[in-house]
Design a protein around this motif. Structure first.
Motif: not given
Length: 334
Positions: A228, A230, A258
């Motif tokens: 999860g 970034d 992700p």
């Protein structure tokens, strides 16, 4: 002769650091040999011979009344900004000993460090708190490579995200790079994954910098990579391992990332034209002492592809480093 006596240079600089001579000479002053010898516990005549050799290297200058520390020599002071003291002790200590077995590695393929010490360098250092701390501090000696990284477009974009973003530093060492990123982007959160002893060192470093409250610290291996994030960062990690282990590490990254996430891989990349590069020197060091290797950009691109990732671009860094910008491969192209 200058090439053949390179080992003398390594040991002279390492001894300079080990005796803490740069600390004893700190300041813009000339220090007499007798005074230095008393302070560091050395024989004046022998110390004079060492210092004259160091003067040839530019670490000190010799005057009528003694010796003066130069800007280069000051890099070996303990705790100085950009200090390279820990690196000098590593290269003049365990890595120096194992480099004497370089021929064994070339003949047999066995890592010289493992042949000498009976275990890989990560396990060897982890069992010795002093060596573990020294190794972690030595990694910071090349921190100038990180100077441009916080301004990378992937990090800038993450910092501008309306909901905020998290940077995951995988095997982030003492937190040097993550600390720079968080300091440059106050809206970013951080997660650092490392071995237990290194996690505590990173926590202390980031707490001292006032950044600890914005960072989560996880003790574990690559398989424990949190999902999860970034932006994921792999800084000077892949060169520690052979291709199969690199694919495994990259697959862990790909599973955790992700679809929108970026992966920044910081490494020295071998030049494609055979030009002089620190990457070529480190390739020899990795083979002899660690069992890893440096690679060409095309080689990294193949490893990324094998893990379901794709190389977007590459940007140069100081000290012959590069940041490789990687994203998940577009499934419609597979």
């Amino acid at each position: 002769m200058r090439l053949l006596t390179g080992a003398w240079t390594t040991q002279a600089l390492s001894t300079f650091a080990q005796l803490r001579l740069p600390d004893a000479m700190d300041g813009d002053r000339t220090v007499g040999v007798e005074e230095l010898a008393r302070e560091v516990g050395a024989r004046p005549r022998n110390l004079t011979i060492l210092l004259r050799y160091l003067a040839m290297l530019g670490a000190v200058t010799e005057g009528r009344d003694g010796f003066r520390l130069t800007e280069t020599g000051a890099l070996l002071r303990d705790g100085a900004p950009a200090s390279m003291r820990a690196l000098a002790l590593m290269y003049g200590g365990p890595f120096y000993d194992s480099f004497a077995r370089l021929g064994h590695t070339v003949r047999t393929g066995q890592v010289a460090f493992e042949h000498l010490f009976g275990e890989n360098h990560f396990d060897h250092f982890a069992r010795d708190p002093h060596l573990a701390e020294l190794f972690d501090r030595s990694m910071a000696a090349g921190a100038a490579m990180f100077d441009p990284v916080p301004a990378h477009p992937a990090l800038t974009a993450a910092a501008e995200a309306p909901a905020g973003a998290t940077v995951v530093d995988v095997a982030g060492g003492n937190g040097e790079l993550l600390g720079r990123i968080l300091a440059a982007h106050p809206r970013l959160q951080g997660t650092l994954l490392e071995r237990p002893h290194a996690v505590e060192a990173a926590r202390a470093r980031l707490d001292e910098a006032g950044l600890g409250a914005r960072c989560a610290f996880l003790a574990g291996d690559f398989a424990d990579l949190p999902a999860g994030g970034d932006v994921y960062v792999l800084s000077r990690v892949l060169h520690d391992w052979d291709d199969e282990r690199c694919r495994e590490i990259l697959r862990h990254c790909a599973r955790a990332m992700p679809d929108h996430a970026d992966l920044l891989v910081v490494e020295r990349v071998l030049p494609s034209d055979g030009s002089m590069s620190l990457a070529t020197a480190w390739d020899l060091h990795m083979m002899c002492n660690v069992g890893g290797r440096e690679r060409h950009a095309e080689h990294y691109a193949r490893l990324f592809a094998d893990a379901g990732l794709t190389l977007v671009d590459s940007s140069p860094l100081p000290l012959d480093g590069h940041v490789l910008h990687v994203r998940k491969a577009d499934p419609t192209r597979q």
